[in-house]
Write a protein that holds these residues in place. Structure first.
Motif, PDB file in Angstrom:
ATOM      1  N   ILE A 111      -1.682  16.135  -2.300  1.00 15.75           N
ATOM      2  CA  ILE A 111      -2.757  17.368  -2.509  1.00 15.75           C
ATOM      3  C   ILE A 111      -2.069  18.908  -2.748  1.00 15.75           C
ATOM      4  CG2 ILE A 111      -4.112  18.656  -0.787  1.00 15.75           C
ATOM      5  CD1 ILE A 111      -4.626  15.774   0.502  1.00 15.75           C
ATOM      6  N   LYS A 112      -0.567  18.749  -2.289  1.00 13.59           N
ATOM      7  CA  LYS A 112      -0.224  20.223  -2.748  1.00 13.59           C
ATOM      8  C   LYS A 112       0.094  20.206  -4.310  1.00 13.59           C
ATOM      9  CE  LYS A 112       3.430  21.758  -0.569  1.00 13.59           C
ATOM     10  NZ  LYS A 112       4.770  21.590   0.107  1.00 13.59           N
ATOM     11  N   LEU A 122       0.776  -1.218  -0.107  1.00 10.15           N
ATOM     12  CA  LEU A 122       0.052   0.070   0.043  1.00 10.15           C
ATOM     13  C   LEU A 122       0.944   1.392  -0.068  1.00 10.15           C
ATOM     14  CD1 LEU A 122      -2.919  -0.931   2.414  1.00 10.15           C
ATOM     15  CD2 LEU A 122      -2.970  -0.530   0.000  1.00 10.15           C
ATOM     16  N   LEU A 123       2.013   1.167   0.816  1.00 10.23           N
ATOM     17  CA  LEU A 123       2.985   2.353   0.787  1.00 10.23           C
ATOM     18  C   LEU A 123       3.596   2.339  -0.819  1.00 10.23           C
ATOM     19  CD1 LEU A 123       4.743   4.552   1.908  1.00 10.23           C
ATOM     20  CD2 LEU A 123       6.292   2.650   2.715  1.00 10.23           C
ATOM     21  N   ALA A 124       3.874   1.314  -1.322  1.00  8.96           N
ATOM     22  CA  ALA A 124       4.394   1.315  -2.668  1.00  8.96           C
ATOM     23  C   ALA A 124       3.464   1.961  -3.915  1.00  8.96           C
ATOM     24  CB  ALA A 124       4.872   0.087  -3.038  1.00  8.96           C
ATOM     25  N   MET A 125       2.382   1.491  -3.425  1.00  8.72           N
ATOM     26  CA  MET A 125       1.041   1.925  -4.525  1.00  8.72           C
ATOM     27  C   MET A 125       1.094   3.657  -4.097  1.00  8.72           C
ATOM     28  SD  MET A 125      -1.478  -0.894  -3.868  1.00  8.72           S
ATOM     29  CE  MET A 125      -2.635  -0.743  -5.381  1.00  8.72           C
ATOM     30  N   ALA A 126       1.013   4.039  -2.755  1.00  8.55           N
ATOM     31  CA  ALA A 126       1.008   5.649  -2.581  1.00  8.55           C
ATOM     32  C   ALA A 126       2.238   6.338  -3.347  1.00  8.55           C
ATOM     33  CB  ALA A 126       1.041   5.823  -1.045  1.00  8.55           C
ATOM     34  N   PHE A 127       3.439   5.732  -3.250  1.00  7.81           N
ATOM     35  CA  PHE A 127       4.454   6.215  -4.120  1.00  7.81           C
ATOM     36  C   PHE A 127       4.315   6.480  -5.463  1.00  7.81           C
ATOM     37  CE2 PHE A 127       8.801   5.404  -5.974  1.00  7.81           C
ATOM     38  CZ  PHE A 127       9.524   6.808  -5.568  1.00  7.81           C
ATOM     39  N   ASP A 128       3.947   5.349  -6.018  1.00  5.24           N
ATOM     40  CA  ASP A 128       3.518   5.310  -7.393  1.00  5.24           C
ATOM     41  C   ASP A 128       2.491   6.478  -7.709  1.00  5.24           C
ATOM     42  OD1 ASP A 128       3.109   4.144 -10.174  1.00  5.24           O
ATOM     43  OD2 ASP A 128       1.063   3.938  -9.468  1.00  5.24           O
ATOM     44  N   ILE A 170       4.275   9.654  -7.550  1.00  6.20           N
ATOM     45  CA  ILE A 170       5.232   9.972  -8.931  1.00  6.20           C
ATOM     46  C   ILE A 170       4.439  10.439  -9.972  1.00  6.20           C
ATOM     47  CG2 ILE A 170       7.061   9.094 -10.465  1.00  6.20           C
ATOM     48  CD1 ILE A 170       8.165   9.726  -7.614  1.00  6.20           C
ATOM     49  N   ALA A 171       3.217   9.788 -10.131  1.00  6.44           N
ATOM     50  CA  ALA A 171       2.276   9.776 -11.344  1.00  6.44           C
ATOM     51  C   ALA A 171       1.750  11.130 -11.451  1.00  6.44           C
ATOM     52  CB  ALA A 171       1.469   8.623 -11.470  1.00  6.44           C
ATOM     53  N   ILE A 172       1.571  11.601 -10.304  1.00  5.99           N
ATOM     54  CA  ILE A 172       0.775  12.935 -10.062  1.00  5.99           C
ATOM     55  C   ILE A 172       1.648  14.048 -10.135  1.00  5.99           C
ATOM     56  CG2 ILE A 172      -0.750  14.402  -8.744  1.00  5.99           C
ATOM     57  CD1 ILE A 172      -2.314  11.613  -7.915  1.00  5.99           C
ATOM     58  N   SER A 173       2.757  14.091  -9.418  1.00  2.11           N
ATOM     59  CA  SER A 173       3.677  15.164  -9.206  1.00  2.11           C
ATOM     60  C   SER A 173       4.900  15.133 -10.542  1.00  2.11           C
ATOM     61  CB  SER A 173       4.421  14.952  -7.798  1.00  2.11           C
ATOM     62  OG  SER A 173       3.416  14.937  -6.878  1.00  2.11           O
ATOM     63  N   HIS A 174       5.003  13.877 -10.816  1.00  2.00           N
ATOM     64  CA  HIS A 174       6.214  14.011 -11.969  1.00  2.00           C
ATOM     65  C   HIS A 174       5.636  13.143 -13.275  1.00  2.00           C
ATOM     66  CE1 HIS A 174       8.854  16.156  -9.121  1.00  2.00           C
ATOM     67  NE2 HIS A 174       8.479  15.015  -8.222  1.00  2.00           N
ATOM     68  N   GLU A 220     -11.079  20.512 -13.237  1.00  2.00           N
ATOM     69  CA  GLU A 220     -11.138  19.290 -13.858  1.00  2.00           C
ATOM     70  C   GLU A 220      -9.909  18.396 -13.901  1.00  2.00           C
ATOM     71  OE1 GLU A 220     -12.215  22.134 -15.193  1.00  2.00           O
ATOM     72  OE2 GLU A 220     -14.435  21.923 -15.057  1.00  2.00           O
ATOM     73  N   GLU A 221      -8.854  19.038 -14.025  1.00  3.42           N
ATOM     74  CA  GLU A 221      -7.630  18.466 -13.721  1.00  3.42           C
ATOM     75  C   GLU A 221      -7.202  17.945 -11.998  1.00  3.42           C
ATOM     76  OE1 GLU A 221      -4.949  21.709 -15.194  1.00  3.42           O
ATOM     77  OE2 GLU A 221      -4.429  20.270 -16.735  1.00  3.42           O
ATOM     78  N   CYS A 222      -7.749  18.758 -11.362  1.00  2.00           N
ATOM     79  CA  CYS A 222      -7.784  18.526  -9.907  1.00  2.00           C
ATOM     80  C   CYS A 222      -8.350  17.129  -9.584  1.00  2.00           C
ATOM     81  CB  CYS A 222      -8.053  19.406  -9.054  1.00  2.00           C
ATOM     82  SG  CYS A 222      -7.082  20.974  -8.898  1.00  2.00           S
ATOM     83  N   LEU A 223      -9.747  17.176 -10.100  1.00  2.00           N
ATOM     84  CA  LEU A 223     -10.571  15.847  -9.802  1.00  2.00           C
ATOM     85  C   LEU A 223     -10.142  14.738 -10.593  1.00  2.00           C
ATOM     86  CD1 LEU A 223     -14.220  17.657 -10.083  1.00  2.00           C
ATOM     87  CD2 LEU A 223     -13.134  17.058  -7.982  1.00  2.00           C
ATOM     88  N   LYS A 224      -9.526  14.919 -11.666  1.00  2.00           N
ATOM     89  CA  LYS A 224      -9.190  13.715 -12.426  1.00  2.00           C
ATOM     90  C   LYS A 224      -7.876  13.183 -11.746  1.00  2.00           C
ATOM     91  CE  LYS A 224      -7.450  12.553 -17.167  1.00  2.00           C
ATOM     92  NZ  LYS A 224      -7.018  12.977 -18.537  1.00  2.00           N
ATOM     93  N   ALA A 225      -6.804  13.989 -11.121  1.00  2.00           N
ATOM     94  CA  ALA A 225      -5.910  13.560 -10.473  1.00  2.00           C
ATOM     95  C   ALA A 225      -6.166  12.877  -9.216  1.00  2.00           C
ATOM     96  CB  ALA A 225      -4.866  14.750 -10.231  1.00  2.00           C
TER      97      ALA A 225
END
Length: 313
Positions: A223-224, A116-122, A125-129, A233-238
């Motif tokens: 969230i940041k 679950l931690l690895a999935m949070a990291f994924d 990365i997917a949202i921030s980078h 729309e981008e916020c909700l999609k992310a």
């Protein structure tokens, strides 16, 4: 029972079903069978769909496969003894068999927490980078993370069975659950269990506790990032890509924290509450996770519908 200070280990323990409802065990087994069946079929379905669908060969779904395998392991660990009690009143479990079951239940719980931690990291990365996501989480990196998760669980919990084997036990051999749990076995000992309590607490805090803290930190950073996005729309999609994972985290950690608190501080908690929280912790997440991801993940849902459509043709 008198042991005159000599070392004693019981040949077996007696497991318990649902206290006070023994006469209804046959009826109670029906919802348990349904949950076990959902967990087995649901997680096998997730693994099958991810294996067969090329577009799902991504880090997020590799981690989801790890979660499904872990959930299958948890189900197979508890199913034989739980249904054995409900159907045949088979309460006896050998001392070494009990320690083995306990070891695998705790390892798989720790692995689930780490996945679950690895999935949070994924997700972070997917949202921030997003542009660097494929180069950071390559297939090799995912395999290394998976192996590190398994190794951490196995090594950190390896001393637990040996710490239990060194203890001398009293005449009482009745456990609180239909499976073997470290605090449950430990509390049957006549000897000083300070080392067991201390080691168990340290391991819990440095593994599952740290996982939970880092998951929360990941979501603070997500969230940041989401707040800085240009449109609503981008916020909700992310955020929508995180809903399944947030549900899986809550389903796993809330009962786990509750059960840990009961074992540490809940001396006056009714046995029925203790039992129900333990079943919620070990049976509900494996049954709910495939449902959560099938409903919330459009890719999984579409792949499932395509598979069903092919079969119906």
């Amino acid at each position: 029972w008198e042991f005159n200070g000599s070392f004693y280990q019981p040949p077996a323990f007696l497991m318990m079903g649902i206290p006070g409802l023994e006469a209804l065990h046959h009826w109670i087994s029906i919802p348990f069978c349904a949950l076990y069946l959902i967990a087995l079929l649901g997680n096998c379905m997730i693994l099958f769909i991810i294996k067969k669908t090329q577009s799902l060969h991504e880090p997020m779904y590799y981690f989801l496969s790890m979660l499904a395998v872990t959930d299958l392991g948890l189900v197979l660990c508890t199913l034989p003894t739980t249904l054995g009690i409900f159907w045949f009143n088979m309460r006896r479990i050998g001392f070494d068999a009990c320690l083995t079951q306990m070891y695998f239940i705790h390892i798989l719980s720790f692995i689930e927490s780490s996945v679950l931690l690895a999935m949070a990291f994924d997700r972070f990365i997917a949202i921030s980078h997003p542009l660097r996501h494929p180069s950071i989480l390559t297939k090799t990196t995912v395999i290394k993370i998976g192996l590190a998760i398994i190794l951490r669980g196995m090594v950190s919990l390896l001393p637990i069975p040996f710490l239990l084997k060194r203890l001398t036990y009293c005449g009482k051999t009745e456990l609180s659950h239909s499976f073997c749990f470290h605090p449950d076995i430990m509390n049957l000992a006549c000897a000083d269990i300070k080392v067991n309590v201390f080691y168990g607490m340290i391991i819990l805090l440095t593994t599952v506790g740290m996982d939970f803290i880092f998951i929360v930190l990941s979501y603070i950073l997500i969230i940041k990032t989401v707040i800085s996005l240009a449109t609503k729309e981008e916020c909700l999609k992310a955020l929508n890509t995180c809903v399944s994972h947030i549900c899986a985290v809550l389903v796993f950690f809330i009962p786990m924290i509750g059960l840990s608190m009961i074992h540490r501080f809940g001396k006056n908690v009714p046995p029925l509450v203790n039992t129900l929280v333990a079943y919620t912790y070990l049976i509900i997440p494996p049954a709910l996770n495939p449902i959560i991801y099938s409903i919330k993940s459009s890719h999984i849902r579409e792949a499932l519908l395509r598979a069903l459509w092919r079969k119906s043709e």
